[in-house]
Design an enzyme around this catalytic site. Structure first.
Site, PDB file in Angstrom:
ATOM      1  CE  LYS A 231       3.704   8.507  -3.071  1.00 55.96           C
ATOM      2  NZ  LYS A 231       2.658   7.257  -2.962  1.00 55.96           N
ATOM      3  CG  ASP A 236       0.794   8.324   2.465  1.00 53.04           C
ATOM      4  OD1 ASP A 236       0.382   9.259   3.077  1.00 53.04           O
ATOM      5  OD2 ASP A 236       1.137   7.278   1.885  1.00 53.04           O
ATOM      6  CE  LYS A 243       1.020   4.925   3.669  1.00 48.09           C
ATOM      7  NZ  LYS A 243       0.798   3.711   3.574  1.00 48.09           N
ATOM      8  CG  ASP A 254       5.122   7.872  -0.010  1.00 53.02           C
ATOM      9  OD1 ASP A 254       5.227   6.996  -0.980  1.00 53.02           O
ATOM     10  OD2 ASP A 254       3.672   8.321   0.376  1.00 53.02           O
ATOM     11  CD  GLU A 315      -0.299   9.916  -0.540  1.00 55.68           C
ATOM     12  OE1 GLU A 315      -1.173   8.825  -0.342  1.00 55.68           O
ATOM     13  OE2 GLU A 315       1.664   9.321  -0.619  1.00 55.68           O
ATOM     14  NE  ARG A 317      -3.994   6.009  -6.186  1.00 57.36           N
ATOM     15  CZ  ARG A 317      -4.501   4.678  -5.971  1.00 57.36           C
ATOM     16  NH1 ARG A 317      -5.486   4.091  -6.737  1.00 57.36           N
ATOM     17  NH2 ARG A 317      -3.606   3.994  -5.723  1.00 57.36           N
TER      18      ARG A 317
HETATM   19  N1  BES Z   1       2.895   5.273  -0.389  1.00 61.69           N
HETATM   20  C1  BES Z   1       1.909   5.080  -0.075  1.00 61.69           C
HETATM   21  C2  BES Z   1       2.508   2.707  -0.504  1.00 61.69           C
HETATM   22  C3  BES Z   1       2.946   2.352  -0.684  1.00 61.69           C
HETATM   23  C4  BES Z   1       2.824   1.494   0.431  1.00 61.69           C
HETATM   24  C5  BES Z   1       4.011   2.331  -1.058  1.00 61.69           C
HETATM   25  C6  BES Z   1       4.032   0.852   1.332  1.00 61.69           C
HETATM   26  C7  BES Z   1       5.844   1.264  -0.543  1.00 61.69           C
HETATM   27  C8  BES Z   1       4.623   0.414   1.061  1.00 61.69           C
HETATM   28  C9  BES Z   1       0.948   5.101  -1.204  1.00 61.69           C
HETATM   29  O1  BES Z   1       0.697   6.529  -0.662  1.00 61.69           O
HETATM   30  C10 BES Z   1      -0.381   4.838  -0.054  1.00 61.69           C
HETATM   31  O2  BES Z   1      -0.488   4.536   0.496  1.00 61.69           O
HETATM   32  N2  BES Z   1      -1.325   3.672  -1.007  1.00 61.69           N
HETATM   33  C11 BES Z   1      -2.497   2.432  -0.447  1.00 61.69           C
HETATM   34  C12 BES Z   1      -3.468   2.781  -1.742  1.00 61.69           C
HETATM   35  C13 BES Z   1      -4.268   2.698  -1.554  1.00 61.69           C
HETATM   36  C14 BES Z   1      -5.092   3.239   0.251  1.00 61.69           C
HETATM   37  C15 BES Z   1      -5.571   2.235  -2.729  1.00 61.69           C
HETATM   38  C16 BES Z   1      -2.226   1.703  -0.728  1.00 61.69           C
HETATM   39  O3  BES Z   1      -1.404   0.887  -1.024  1.00 61.69           O
HETATM   40  O4  BES Z   1      -2.695   1.550   0.316  1.00 61.69           O
HETATM   41 ZN    ZN Z   2       2.725   7.770  -0.872  1.00 60.47          ZN
HETATM   42 MN    MN Z   3      -0.691   6.991   1.132  1.00 58.70          MN
END
Ligand code: BES
Ligand code: ZN
Ligand code: MN
Length: 465
Positions: A231, A236, A243, A254, A315, A317
């Protein structure tokens, strides 16, 4: 930075003379103590040296020069024993040349030393010269250097902020790697992604820095196929589902999955393993603009499945789905994806223990064993099939998120599985890619997780000819 390998001082040739360092386990201390001269024994006693984990004693010679170093390992079979403890040494010792005199696990200790010597020096001078280690007799020093250099490269990529590391710079890093190892590389970027990689295109559309799909291939065409997918989200923001600031602060990391995949590929190619390696990196910036993809959008993926966007912050996935569909098409023996995918995996396992998912129990055991062998641990989470229903959409084949708060790492993994249905040997890794605080061999900041594990596994399965 991205077009040359970073400078991490390598091990000095075996046999070079250096100040001896005894790595002293608790039960080995009496023997080593007995071998000290009287003044050194008195000194060690005076400072209370007892081979406690991380305890150090700099023993002077009669003329006041540094004669010898003792470094405590504590009880090496205790549950909490840190196998990378020797990674503390470069931060404790004055500049100079050192050699391990007594080490039970010299290869691991030398690797820990190198991993602990890493510094991110792109934006300010790196400070005092680092102490150097002589390669212990009998270890594969080239392999140790190769592993440490690959980790340093990956850490540099994670640590580099997004203003200096966008999708193009991720591509440049992959191109530099390809050049170094004689791999071939093709890149599809920008508007050209719309037809064949619609999800990569959609996620990257808002950024002024075009998205791309990086595709690197190395090794003989008739060797077993192994595909690594990383990835590569350069930053992000969450997209329109933006966020909050605390959640965005670290999001330069990310692309930690891409960094790990690049590092693992670097190790495997450098070692000349007997495999046909493919490395796929969807590289994007999840930004916000009038071109951004939106909640409620429905996108037909490369695999043909239609995906409703429930949340633009899920994003990773999406871009992985198109890359996995590409990977699935040439039926690799092994398909490993690396991703900083969910906060949920971090809540479950914390920053130091990446989650892995696979359907194959025997393979899961081998994967875990490789993690132990490489001191690069992981923990398995289940691909609990019934939870796939949480991804149901009313208008499309599936939604990119589940509506609720449960099992976020598992639903993300189940989402990915839909896009590589014919690859049985698929492992998904959900990692953090960051050390929130320094530990031996793991300086605070960007971290390359699971690359050493994957390399250990590949080395065992596909040894160099
Ligand atoms: N890059 C993030 C996941 C992440 C966040 C990894 C903090 C490590 C630390 C990913 O793209 C994301 O935002 N995931 C969301 C998914 C949700 C919207 C279903 C998450 O984990 O909150
Ligand atoms: Zn992400
Ligand atoms: Mn994200």
């Amino acid at each position: 930075m991205t077009d040359t390998a970073p400078s991490l001082p390598p091990l000095l040739p075996a046999g070079t003379s250096g100040i001896p360092i005894s790595l002293v386990a608790k039960d080995g201390w009496p023997r080593i103590e007995a071998g000290l001269d009287a003044a050194q024994r008195t000194y060690a006693g005076a400072i209370g040296f007892a081979a406690k984990p991380g305890q150090v004693a700099l023993l002077p010679a009669a003329d006041g020069t540094l004669a010898r170093v003792l470094f405590g390992l504590g009880e090496t079979d205790a549950a909490g024993h840190d196998r990378l403890l020797a990674g503390k040494l470069p931060g404790l010792l004055p500049p100079g040349t050192y050699a391990f005199a007594d080490a039970e696990a010299p290869a691991e200790a030398a690797l820990a030393w190198l991993l602990g010597s890493y510094r991110f020096s792109r934006y300010r001078p790196a400070g005092p010269e680092r102490p150097r280690l002589v390669a212990p007799e009998g270890i594969d020093a080239a392999d140790t250097d190769r592993i440490a250099a690959a980790v340093a490269l990956g850490r540099d990529l994670v640590n580099t902020p997004a203003n200096d590391l966008g999708p193009a710079e991720i591509e440049a890093a992959a191109r530099a790697l390809a050049e170094r190892h004689g791999a071939t590389i093709t890149v599809i970027a920008g508007a050209e992604l719309e037809r064949d990689f619609p999800l990569v295109h959609a996620v990257g559309a808002a950024s002024t820095r075009p998205p791309r799909l990086i595709d690197l291939t190395w090794g003989p065409a008739d060797a077993p196929r192994v595909t690594l997918v990383g990835k590569g989200v350069a930053f992000d923001t969450g997209g329109l589902d933006i966020k909050p600031s605390a959640g965005m602060l670290l999001m330069k990391k990310d692309m930690g999955g891409a960094a790990a995949a690049l590092a693992a590929a670097d190790m495997a190619m450098g070692a000349g393993l007997r495999l046909r390696l493919r490395l796929l990196i969807p590289a994007v910036e999840n930004a916000i603009s009038g071109e951004a993809f939106r909640p409620g959008d429905v996108i037909r993926s490369r695999a043909g499945l239609t995906v409703e966007i429930g949340n633009t912050d899920a994003e990773g996935r999406l871009i992985l789905a198109d890359a996995l569909a590409l990977a699935d098409a040439d039926a690799p023996e092994l398909l490993i994806d690396f991703a900083t995918l969910t906060g949920a995996a971090r809540v479950a396992l914390g920053p130091d223990l990446p989650a892995f998912f696979t359907e194959d129990d025997a393979f899961a055991a081998a994967f875990e064993a490789a993690g132990r062998a490489a001191a690069d641990p992981v923990w398995r989470l289940p691909l609990h099939a019934p939870y796939a229903s949480l991804l149901a959409s009313k208008v499309a084949d599936l939604n990119n998120v589940s509506g609720g708060p449960f099992a976020g790492a598992i639903t993300a993994a189940l989402f990915l599985r839909r896009f590589a249905p014919s690859t049985k040997g698929h492992v998904h890794l959900d990692l953090y890619g960051w050390n929130p605080s320094a530990k031996p061999g793991r300086p605070e900041g960007g971290e390359v997780q699971t690359a050493r594990l994957v390399y250990a596994l590949l080395k065992e399965r596909y040894p160099a000819a």
